[in-house]
Design a protein around this motif. Structure first.
Motif, PDB file in Angstrom:
ATOM      1  N   ASN A  11     -15.034  -2.029   7.427  1.00  0.00           N
ATOM      2  CA  ASN A  11     -13.259  -1.641   7.144  1.00  0.00           C
ATOM      3  C   ASN A  11     -12.656  -2.999   7.696  1.00  0.00           C
TER       4      ASN A  11
ATOM      5  N   LYS B 243      -6.540  -5.322  -5.185  1.00  0.00           N
ATOM      6  CA  LYS B 243      -8.076  -5.756  -4.699  1.00  0.00           C
ATOM      7  C   LYS B 243      -8.158  -7.039  -4.038  1.00  0.00           C
TER       8      LYS B 243
ATOM      9  N   MET C 145     -11.430  -3.736   1.338  1.00  0.00           N
ATOM     10  CA  MET C 145     -10.977  -2.932   0.297  1.00  0.00           C
ATOM     11  C   MET C 145     -11.900  -3.116  -0.749  1.00  0.00           C
ATOM     12  N   THR C 146     -11.554  -2.615  -1.737  1.00  0.00           N
ATOM     13  CA  THR C 146     -12.362  -2.813  -3.176  1.00  0.00           C
ATOM     14  C   THR C 146     -12.034  -4.364  -3.589  1.00  0.00           C
TER      15      THR C 146
ATOM     16  N   LEU D   4       0.912  -1.030   0.039  1.00  0.00           N
ATOM     17  CA  LEU D   4      -0.155  -0.223   0.093  1.00  0.00           C
ATOM     18  C   LEU D   4       0.886   1.175  -0.032  1.00  0.00           C
TER      19      LEU D   4
END
Length: 338
Positions: A318, A188, A300-301, A180
Motif C-alpha cells: 500500500n 497510474k 496504486m495501479t 483523487l
C-alpha cells in the motif's frame, strides 16, 4: 565529467502508453511516482516515438510546465515545426505571472490551434503536460483537473479526431489526494527501475571499479534520478550522497518528534505498510508529513506492473519509501536523536 541519463528499458510502460493513446479516453491520464523515477524521460521518449506507435497521422506535443524562457526546453514535438519560436511568442504575448511552460499548459486551446493546426486535429493527437503542479501550485490542481477534462471533451466534440488524449505528470505527493477527489482523472503510477534496467543505466554511467553495484542498488532502490545525482553531483561517493540527505531530512525528524510520532515512524521504517494497517489516527498525521515531503508513495495501479514487495528496499503493498536512501537516513537520524 557530466553523465547524461540514458533511456533504458521501460518497454512495458511505453506499450501501456501506446495502448492508452490508441483511442480517445474519457479522462486525462495522470502519472505520478517517486521523484527521479523517470517520468519526464519516459514521456519525452514516447513523444518522439509516437508515429512509430500510432501511425503517420499522429502528432504529440510535450510541454514542460516549469520551463521559464527557452522554447526548445518548453516544447517537444513528435515532428519538426518551422517558425516554432514565433508561434509560441504569439501564444504567450502579454501573458505574465507564469513561466513560459506554465502559460502553454494553461492555454492548450491556442497551442493546439496554432502548433498542431485544425487539420491535424483530425488525426491521433497526444498532449503531455509535465510538472504542472509545481508550475501552477497545489491550490490550482483541482481547477486544472476539471479544466483539462472539459478541454478534452471540447476537442473531441469540435474536431472529431481519430483519438485525442492528455497525459499529465506530477511528483508532488500532496497533490495526488486532490486529483483523487475527482472522477475527471485516471491515475497510474510509474515506479523506479528494476534490478536489471538499473544495472544497465549504472554501467552506462561508467562507475569506478571500486564501487559495489549491490550496495548502490540497496541504497537507491532503482531510482534513476538519484543514480545520476550520485554520479554527477557526488562524484560516485555514497558517503557524500548520504551526508547531503542527512542534512536535508533533519527537519523531518524534528517535526515527527514535535508531534510525538517517533514510535510510529520507527514502525514505518521497518514496514511502510504499517501506515495503513496500524489503526492509529496519528498515522494520518505521519502519512501526511511523509507524503507532502515526497518520502513515501501510495502504491496504486502501475503503468508497467507493480514492483515486487520488499522489506529490504522498503516497498510495500500500500505504501513504499520512494528510495531506501530516505528510509536509511531517517533511521540513522532517529537513532542519533534518541
Amino acid at each position: 565529467m557530466l553523465f547524461p541519463a540514458r533511456f533504458v528499458d521501460r518497454e512495458r510502460e511505453l506499450e501501456a502508453l501506446r495502448e492508452w493513446c490508441s483511442r480517445s479516453r474519457v479522462t486525462p491520464l495522470y502519472i505520478y511516482g517517486p521523484e527521479g523515477s523517470g517520468k519526464t524521460r519516459l514521456l519525452k521518449e514516447f513523444t518522439l516515438r509516437l508515429k512509430e506507435y500510432l501511425g503517420g497521422d499522429s502528432i504529440a506535443v510535450y510541454i514542460n510546465a516549469l520551463e521559464g524562457e527557452s522554447v526548445e526546453n518548453a516544447l517537444l514535438l513528435s515532428e519538426p515545426l518551422q517558425e516554432l519560436s514565433s508561434i509560441v511568442a504569439s501564444i504567450v504575448d502579454r501573458f505574465t505571472g507564469l513561466s513560459l511552460g506554465g502559460v502553454l499548459a494553461t492555454r492548450l486551446s491556442s497551442v493546439l490551434e496554432r502548433i498542431v493546426g485544425r487539420a491535424r486535429l483530425k488525426g491521433n493527437v497526444v498532449v503531455v503536460v509535465d510538472d504542472v503542479v509545481q508550475a501552477l501550485g497545489v491550490d490550482r490542481v483541482e481547477w486544472y483537473v476539471k479544466w483539462l477534462h472539459s478541454l478534452q471533451w471540447s476537442v473531441i466534440e469540435n474536431y472529431s479526431p481519430k483519438a485525442f488524449n492528455v497525459i499529465v505528470t506530477t511528483s508532488e505527493g500532496v497533490s495526488l489526494n486532490r486529483v483523487l477527489r475527482h472522477r475527471h482523472a485516471t491515475i497510474k503510477m510509474l515506479w523506479n527501475l528494476d534490478w536489471r534496467a538499473f544495472r544497465e543505466l549504472y554501467n552506462h554511467l561508467s562507475p569506478p571499479e571500486s564501487l559495489d553495484y549491490e550496495i548502490v542498488w540497496r541504497t537507491l532502490g532503482g531510482n534513476p534520478g538519484k543514480l545520476v545525482e550520485l554520479a554527477n553531483i557526488h562524484n560516485w561517493s555514497l558517503e557524500s550522497l548520504v551526508h547531503h540527505y542527512r542534512e536535508r531530512l533533519k527537519h523531518i525528524v524534528f517535526r515527527v518528534g514535535a508531534e510525538g510520532l517517533e514510535e510510529l515512524l520507527e514502525m514505518a521504517l521497518e514496514d511502510p505498510d504499517s501506515i495503513s494497517e496500524a489503526g492509529d489516527p496519528r498515522m494520518v498525521t505521519l502519512e501526511s508529513i511523509l507524503v507532502e515531503n515526497n518520502l513515501i508513495t501510495p502504491m496504486m495501479t502501475s503503468l508497467g506492473g507493480r514492483p515486487e514487495e520488499s522489506l529490504e528496499l522498503g516497498v510495500g503493498r500500500n505504501y513504499s519509501w520512494q528510495t531506501p536512501l530516505y528510509r536509511d537516513v531517517l533511521r540513522e537520524l532517529l537513532k542519533t536523536r534518541g
